[in-house]
Design an enzyme around this catalytic site. Structure first.
Site, PDB file in Angstrom:
ATOM      1  N   LYS A 219      25.868  21.025  13.378  1.00 18.25           N
ATOM      2  CA  LYS A 219      26.007  21.362  14.806  1.00 18.25           C
ATOM      3  C   LYS A 219      26.861  20.322  15.526  1.00 18.25           C
ATOM      4  CE  LYS A 219      22.652  20.234  17.943  1.00 18.25           C
ATOM      5  NZ  LYS A 219      23.288  19.516  19.052  1.00 18.25           N
ATOM      6  N   ASN A 220      26.541  19.054  15.302  1.00 17.65           N
ATOM      7  CA  ASN A 220      27.237  18.013  16.064  1.00 17.65           C
ATOM      8  C   ASN A 220      28.667  17.778  15.591  1.00 17.65           C
ATOM      9  OD1 ASN A 220      24.994  17.770  17.589  1.00 17.65           O
ATOM     10  ND2 ASN A 220      24.364  15.757  16.828  1.00 17.65           N
TER      11      ASN A 220
ATOM     12  N   ARG B 119      25.028  20.254  27.451  1.00 14.15           N
ATOM     13  CA  ARG B 119      25.730  19.041  27.846  1.00 14.15           C
ATOM     14  C   ARG B 119      27.037  18.841  27.058  1.00 14.15           C
ATOM     15  NH1 ARG B 119      25.630  13.654  29.544  1.00 14.15           N
ATOM     16  NH2 ARG B 119      26.853  12.623  27.967  1.00 14.15           N
TER      17      ARG B 119
ATOM     18  N   CYS C 120      19.022  15.266  31.379  1.00 13.76           N
ATOM     19  CA  CYS C 120      18.443  16.220  30.427  1.00 13.76           C
ATOM     20  C   CYS C 120      17.102  15.676  29.968  1.00 13.76           C
ATOM     21  CB  CYS C 120      19.392  16.490  29.270  1.00 13.76           C
ATOM     22  SG  CYS C 120      19.355  15.280  27.990  1.00 13.76           S
TER      23      CYS C 120
ATOM     24  N   ARG D 287      21.723  10.490  30.384  1.00 20.08           N
ATOM     25  CA  ARG D 287      22.969  10.851  29.699  1.00 20.08           C
ATOM     26  C   ARG D 287      24.185  10.967  30.633  1.00 20.08           C
ATOM     27  NH1 ARG D 287      21.358  15.172  25.092  1.00 20.08           N
ATOM     28  NH2 ARG D 287      23.043  14.230  23.944  1.00 20.08           N
ATOM     29  N   PRO D 288      24.602   9.841  31.205  1.00 11.17           N
ATOM     30  CA  PRO D 288      25.779   9.877  32.079  1.00 11.17           C
ATOM     31  C   PRO D 288      27.073  10.052  31.278  1.00 11.17           C
ATOM     32  CG  PRO D 288      25.020   7.630  31.796  1.00 11.17           C
ATOM     33  CD  PRO D 288      24.056   8.498  31.058  1.00 11.17           C
TER      34      PRO D 288
ATOM     35  N   ASP E 270      29.846   8.020  32.185  1.00 11.78           N
ATOM     36  CA  ASP E 270      30.676   6.911  32.682  1.00 11.78           C
ATOM     37  C   ASP E 270      31.616   6.344  31.614  1.00 11.78           C
ATOM     38  OD1 ASP E 270      28.187   6.115  31.534  1.00 11.78           O
ATOM     39  OD2 ASP E 270      28.496   4.079  32.244  1.00 11.78           O
TER      40      ASP E 270
ATOM     41  N   ASP F 183      18.077  11.356  16.410  1.00 13.95           N
ATOM     42  CA  ASP F 183      17.786  12.787  16.269  1.00 13.95           C
ATOM     43  C   ASP F 183      16.763  13.079  15.169  1.00 13.95           C
ATOM     44  OD1 ASP F 183      19.500  13.329  18.312  1.00 13.95           O
ATOM     45  OD2 ASP F 183      21.105  14.182  17.090  1.00 13.95           O
TER      46      ASP F 183
ATOM     47  N   ARG G 214      18.613  26.216  19.456  1.00 15.19           N
ATOM     48  CA  ARG G 214      19.875  25.534  19.800  1.00 15.19           C
ATOM     49  C   ARG G 214      20.476  24.857  18.581  1.00 15.19           C
ATOM     50  NH1 ARG G 214      18.973  20.953  23.214  1.00 15.19           N
ATOM     51  NH2 ARG G 214      21.026  20.593  22.375  1.00 15.19           N
TER      52      ARG G 214
END
Ligand code: UD1
Length: 429
Positions: A22-23, A93, A117, A122-123, A125, A307, A401
């Site tokens: 997935k990632n 996201r 989330c 989880r910014p 920046d 994870d 997901r």
């Protein structure tokens, strides 16, 4: 809302194939925007909700996509929009991964702000700091982030990330591909999914080296072309099934494994006395009668993956002795603790530390629990596989997901798990 009902205490056996990652597929799909013409062909694409959302994002931007089985074909030649709606950003996201490619190809991108989330704030920046260093003007207004490259294209820059963020590394790599001159990203994330993105981009004609290390060099090129690529196996799905084998005292074989992506997980499981045998591109996992307690610290790759933290907590709840888990990546990733406690686990949380007093076999018992996010949901299913009697896991849309055919694969291994759909009408009957 759909739920799983699991009857625990069946040792798993047999074999399953691990799906594409997935990632890895999410950034690669975003990167397909970079091909101005032709059809990108991506193979071993897992059929997941998150992949469906990325497909919707690309279609929203103007891509034409065919998805048949595990092959996805993307034609990005007609992309015109550079804006991702609030609706799609809120769905996932990782939609923010289109920012780098859009900026690289069109010199302009506008995304709704991703916001918080379940597992932390989880910014973005670090993504934005890097893009600014490459000459983008970034404005954050009315809930949107708008980035514009001066004179239409980005410039190579030396960027040192404050933290090896996976998403920031990927976004900046993609942004730098078509920039003028060389970009050097130091303190880059080293995850295998980043190396897969490098392989894909280089096939397209990019000049990238170093992905998989903390220093990535990208020489900007004029143009990228559509290519064919197969996605690497999903190391988190593999880890989850390894825990399923261990927690049920089973004996299972996992196919399509890249062992070098799983060293930290394999090492911890071995420390717990799980037997792991490498058989080419497969792994055999044999759960012991008694699991040993261990301490885990989540770290960026090659450290122990965050994870896999919830799934390991479920496993440690059934081990003999006291274990400590330190969550060092996300500030709020212990939402599964209360649910595991409902199942009889003895876990105490102090800040980012969880202390688990294992109950050995016979400890967990089935009850009604709720999945708060993807991996927390997986952890509850694993606990259900080890628990006495029935466990009902609610809100399993989170699990959809990120796990392809989760219950089907578990059933192939002999697990007693079914998906049920409840509606008010059914209650009324
Ligand atoms: C990716 C993975 C996710 C995994 C995570 C960490 C995808 C689609 N998702 O998420 O499954 O859990 O890596 O391995 O690949 N951070 C900042 N500023 C930023 C970016 C990140 O402070 O601009 C912080 C985050 O809040 C978090 C940490 O860095 O605490 C790690 O985040 P990051 O590596 O960026 O994770 P993602 O790419 O979002």
């Amino acid at each position: 809302m759909e739920k799983y009902i699991i009857m625990g205490r069946n040792p798993l056996s047999g074999s399953v194939r691990i799906s594409g990652s997935k990632n890895a597929v999410l950034p690669i799909l975003a990167a397909s925007i970079l091909a101005q013409d032709g059809q990108t062909i991506i193979k071993d694409v897992p059929r997941l909700k998150d992949v469906q959302v990325m497909k919707e994002v690309l279609e929203f931007l103007g891509c034409e996509i065919e998805w048949s089985g595990t092959t996805m074909k993307v034609d990005a030649s007609k992309v015109q929009s550079i804006e991702v709606s609030d609706f799609l950003m809120r769905k996932m996201r990782a939609s923010n991964l289109v920012m780098g490619p859009l900026l690289a190809r069109f010199g302009w991108a506008k995304l709704s702000y991703p916001g918080g989330c379940a597992i932390g704030s989880r910014p973005m920046d670090l993504h934005l700091k890097g893009l600014k260093a490459m000459g983008a003007k970034v404005e954050e207004k009315f809930g949107f982030i708008e980035a514009v490259a001066e004179n239409g294209s980005l410039k190579g820059a030396e960027i040192c990330l404050d933290f090896p963020s996976v998403g920031a590394t990927e976004n900046l790599m993609m942004a730098a591909c078509l920039a003028q001159g060389e970009t050097i990203i130091s303190n880059a994330a080293k995850e295998p999914e980043i190396a897969d993105l490098e392989t894909f981009l280089n096939k397209m004609g990019a000049q990238i080296s170093g992905a998989g290390t903390d220093l990535i060099r990208i020489k900007g090129v004029e143009k990228l072309i559509a290519v064919e690529h197969s996605i690497i196996p999903d190391r988190i799905e593999a880890g989850t099934f390894m825990v399923a084998g261990a927690i049920t005292k089973g004996n299972i074989k996992l196919e399509n494994i890249q062992v070098s992506h799983l060293e930290a997980v394999i090492a911890k499981l071995k420390e717990m006395d799980v037997k792991i045998i490498k058989e080419g591109k497969s792994l055999r996992v044999i759960g012991p009668e008694t699991l040993r307690a261990v301490d885990i610290k989540t770290m960026p790759f090659p450290g122990f993956p965050t994870d896999m933290q919830p799934q390991m907590m479920a496993l440690l709840s059934t081990a003999k002795g006291t274990s400590i888990i330190s969550e060092n990546i996300f500030e709020n990733r212990f939402k599964h603790v209360d649910e595991l406690r409902r199942m009889g686990a003895n876990i105490k949380v102090e800040g980012r530390i969880a202390i688990i007093k294992g109950k050995d076999s016979g400890g967990l018992s089935g009850t009604f629990v709720n999945a708060s996010d993807l991996r927390a949901g997986a952890a509850l299913v694993l606990a259900g596989l080890a628990a006495q009697d029935a466990t009902i896991v609610d809100s399993i849309y989170h699990i959809d997901r990120g796990y392809e055919n989760f219950e089907q694969k578990l059933r192939v291994l002999g697990a007693k798990i079914i998906r049920v759909r409840e509606t008010y009408k059914e209650w009324e009957k």
